[in-house]
Write an enzyme that holds these catalytic residues in place. Sequence first.
Site, mmCIF file in Angstrom:
data_model
loop_
_atom_site.group_PDB
_atom_site.id
_atom_site.type_symbol
_atom_site.label_atom_id
_atom_site.label_comp_id
_atom_site.label_asym_id
_atom_site.label_seq_id
_atom_site.Cartn_x
_atom_site.Cartn_y
_atom_site.Cartn_z
ATOM 1 N N GLU A 37 -63.407 43.001 72.669
ATOM 2 C CA GLU A 37 -63.254 42.852 74.044
ATOM 3 C C GLU A 37 -63.229 44.480 74.388
ATOM 4 O O GLU A 37 -62.540 45.229 73.941
ATOM 5 C CB GLU A 37 -61.978 42.150 74.858
ATOM 6 C CG GLU A 37 -62.113 42.272 76.383
ATOM 7 C CD GLU A 37 -60.994 41.718 77.076
ATOM 8 O OE1 GLU A 37 -60.068 41.156 76.511
ATOM 9 O OE2 GLU A 37 -61.070 41.770 78.232
ATOM 10 N N ARG A 264 -53.493 38.240 61.270
ATOM 11 C CA ARG A 264 -53.967 39.464 61.625
ATOM 12 C C ARG A 264 -53.139 40.417 61.084
ATOM 13 O O ARG A 264 -52.110 40.238 60.308
ATOM 14 C CB ARG A 264 -53.734 39.655 63.119
ATOM 15 C CG ARG A 264 -52.205 39.502 63.832
ATOM 16 C CD ARG A 264 -52.314 39.324 65.343
ATOM 17 N NE ARG A 264 -52.595 40.574 66.036
ATOM 18 C CZ ARG A 264 -53.691 40.383 67.103
ATOM 19 N NH1 ARG A 264 -54.368 39.382 67.290
ATOM 20 N NH2 ARG A 264 -53.884 41.703 67.643
ATOM 21 N N LYS A 274 -53.423 46.582 71.898
ATOM 22 C CA LYS A 274 -54.281 47.282 72.663
ATOM 23 C C LYS A 274 -53.624 47.811 74.016
ATOM 24 O O LYS A 274 -53.387 49.001 74.677
ATOM 25 C CB LYS A 274 -55.544 46.789 73.197
ATOM 26 C CG LYS A 274 -56.501 46.882 71.949
ATOM 27 C CD LYS A 274 -58.082 46.770 72.492
ATOM 28 C CE LYS A 274 -58.038 45.321 72.287
ATOM 29 N NZ LYS A 274 -59.573 44.843 72.379
HETATM 30 P P1 ATP Z 1 -55.280 42.243 72.393
HETATM 31 O O1 ATP Z 1 -54.749 43.399 71.645
HETATM 32 O O2 ATP Z 1 -55.554 42.827 73.573
HETATM 33 O O3 ATP Z 1 -54.648 40.997 72.178
HETATM 34 P P2 ATP Z 1 -57.245 41.873 70.402
HETATM 35 O O4 ATP Z 1 -56.495 42.977 69.311
HETATM 36 O O5 ATP Z 1 -57.265 40.585 69.857
HETATM 37 O O6 ATP Z 1 -56.704 42.437 71.658
HETATM 38 P P3 ATP Z 1 -60.119 42.117 70.502
HETATM 39 O O7 ATP Z 1 -60.978 42.873 71.020
HETATM 40 O O8 ATP Z 1 -60.105 40.756 71.304
HETATM 41 O O9 ATP Z 1 -58.753 42.770 70.452
HETATM 42 O O10 ATP Z 1 -60.303 41.577 69.140
HETATM 43 C C1 ATP Z 1 -61.392 41.669 68.345
HETATM 44 C C2 ATP Z 1 -61.504 40.764 67.220
HETATM 45 O O11 ATP Z 1 -60.628 41.661 66.275
HETATM 46 C C3 ATP Z 1 -60.894 39.443 67.454
HETATM 47 O O12 ATP Z 1 -61.536 38.589 66.621
HETATM 48 C C4 ATP Z 1 -59.579 39.838 66.876
HETATM 49 O O13 ATP Z 1 -59.117 38.383 66.288
HETATM 50 C C5 ATP Z 1 -59.520 40.747 65.934
HETATM 51 N N1 ATP Z 1 -58.307 41.432 65.708
HETATM 52 C C6 ATP Z 1 -57.647 41.978 66.493
HETATM 53 N N2 ATP Z 1 -56.634 42.485 66.158
HETATM 54 C C7 ATP Z 1 -56.463 42.288 64.861
HETATM 55 C C8 ATP Z 1 -55.507 42.405 63.634
HETATM 56 N N3 ATP Z 1 -54.637 43.157 63.962
HETATM 57 N N4 ATP Z 1 -55.778 42.221 62.425
HETATM 58 C C9 ATP Z 1 -57.178 41.387 62.337
HETATM 59 N N5 ATP Z 1 -58.080 41.143 63.195
HETATM 60 C C10 ATP Z 1 -57.651 41.553 64.420
#
Ligand code: ATP
Length: 766
Positions: A37, A264, A274
Amino acid sequence: MSEGPSPNASDFIREMIRADVASKKHDGAVVTRFPPEPNGYLHIGHAKSICLNFGAAEENGGRCHLRFDDTNPSTEDIEYVESIQRDVRWLGFDWGEHLYYASDYYERLYMLGEKLIELGRAYVCDLTEDEFANDYRGTITEHGKDSPYRARSKDENLDLFRRMRAGEFADGAKVLRARIDMTSPNMKMRDPPLYRIKHAHHYRTGDAWCLYPLYDFAHCLSDSFEGITHSLCTMEFESARELYDWVVAATEVPHVPRQTEFARLNLSYTVMSKRKLLKLVKDGVVAGWDDPRMPTISGMRRRGYTPEAIRAFCKRIGVAKNLSTVDLALLEHTVRDDLNERAPRVLAVLRPLKVVVESWRDGEVDVLDAPYWPHDVPKEGTRPLPFTRELFIDRDDFAEEPPKGFKRLAPGREVRLRHAYVVRCTQVIKDAQGEIVELRCTHDASSRGGAPADGRKIDGTIQWVSATHATPLEVRLYDRLFTTESPGEGDRDFMEDLNPAALTSVSALGEASLANARHGEHYQLERTGFFVVDPDTTEGRIVLNRTVALKDAWARAQASSAGASPKVDAAARPKAQKTPAQAPRVVEELAPRARAWVDTHAIAEDDARTLAAHEALARVFDEALAASADARAVAGLLVNEILGELRSRDTDAPPFGGAEVAELVVLAGDGTLSRSQVKDVLGHMFAGEGAPRAIVEARGLRQIASEDALAPVVDRVLADNADAVARLRGGNANVLGALVGMVMKATGGKANAKVVRELVQARVAG
Ligand code: ATP
Ligand code: MG
């Protein structure tokens, strides 16, 4: 990627993809996507997802899309879109033609919203989210009840939905809800909202829309539109998978993607949300998203991490389902490994102390030819290193009263100046306050670039620079951004855990050759750390960021746990620090307890690791084994169902023991309970209603496994979904799961899925 696809990378997702390719599922195609996003910059957690999605596609001859999941107008921005593209490219990945935006699908998505209404699978609901959550949705142990708007007619729903789009209603006044099942054990399936009203300007679609699809609706359909075969996401979406499948089936879109979840990445001493990173930027705690203290890709780039190091780290940590926090020391260790062969060694002093070599003629310059690389790096190259009468050494390398074991300079003692001469301190000069301002030395002319001619042993070697040829440096020393392993743990504000010493800027002096340093170049300042030239560098002012210090807590902990003493290059590394090394978690290795379970009971390694990491689950597991239950079934239940339940209830231990779990496993195994009934019973167990058998008796739970009882339901569902049946007959095997799911739903989850599947297959074939 420069090192090419790795033949060794293996994890449960890659294995699944390889198996799908081998069995020609999706005609052997592999299409993944990375779906950020655009509401912030990418961080190291995203790098894990990027390496997995792009890596697994590339390894299987497939492709990976970059899709901006931009369905929330209030937080998204083009700045983020641009930074994300830059960062993905920098990491070494290429989406080619396949750049997409969920916002490009708004019209198509909206039409599917209308279609759901037409099919009676969605309705407009006037309850606010709070009203719905408090009075209708129910709880994990209690069924929800129907919204009073659930029975609205198709025509009324369509009319309202169109008027929602036209802007007739205020934010929050209405939502479009999926009409699913208010009694589902999965809360996400209790009539979730699909569309909400938001009168806000969107960075791409402007004011064209005031109706925005929610993630659960937009994401799976975007996957379907793009022909994604493997939709990989993090574990928090596990309970949303059922809804994902429902939306795809209910909208009857032709392509059926499949979601698989992985854990994650969490890093110690770091925050990765974020929202929190944005707060650090907004509050001015850091200089911006690319501040070298930030765990963002752009911060790490500026800090001097390379894409190769980040990819190597992602490979090292692997991909699994169990939650784990990776020690920051492992990341730093990987970065050091990478820079070791990338960063030429040079000399600089951070706390200059003047030295006058009285035996050296004033004005005379000896230009030494100094190698850039230590012996153990197979690289060549030298630079001129001028030696003069006036020098600087580091203040810390001199001790007026040397402690025991001090091997550097002290009154009357000798030390080797790196690549140059051995000098002896003959006099210490102090100012009026008694501060040392200068040292007087003599040099041994026979020791030029090596050992003294008489072969006497010199213990220490220190760095130095010529006072007349030094390059002024601004050196920025970075440390971890937080002082605690899990910032903001418990109810503490994460901002309270900020490390005030995360940045120290010092004026330092570098050797002459550093005058030519250019932005982006890596150096090791010997005995000090790895550094990168910062873009703030201007003519005459070289700015260096410390990428990582030389002391390696990770390697040391590894070495000491192996009983060996760590190998330290005495000239290049300072003595072990007094602060004890954090004992880093070894993510790849199984704990002995987990290893024993795997060996004795043949449970999956991932499950064993998860259980071993969770004290209460480990105890329950052992108890269930003592009750001689099927170990694999128990492990599966604990990891897949009970753990999630504990997390969502925010408790550590379940209110029941291994004996009850063993009993539940028997009821599932002998066919008494269907899968969803197992979940149901678990819910009651968590509510303290007693042992599984008692619950089953009291509630009259029994799964329906007889073909006679199920056949009419199957026939009804098939008749209602004639076009899905046609697609299945036409060879689209993915529809099978959706049809089975609909039958399961029609029986309130009581049916035996295997029997249903066989019945559907028989009917379709016949
Ligand atoms: P927020 O921090 O707002 O929850 P987010 O980190 O999930 O957002 P996105 O932009 O939705 O941010 O993430 C894009 C992709 O990266 C998604 O498929 C998410 O699952 C993956 N992602 C985000 N954070 C991690 C992480 N810490 N480890 C592995 N994958 C991640
Ligand atoms: Mg997210």
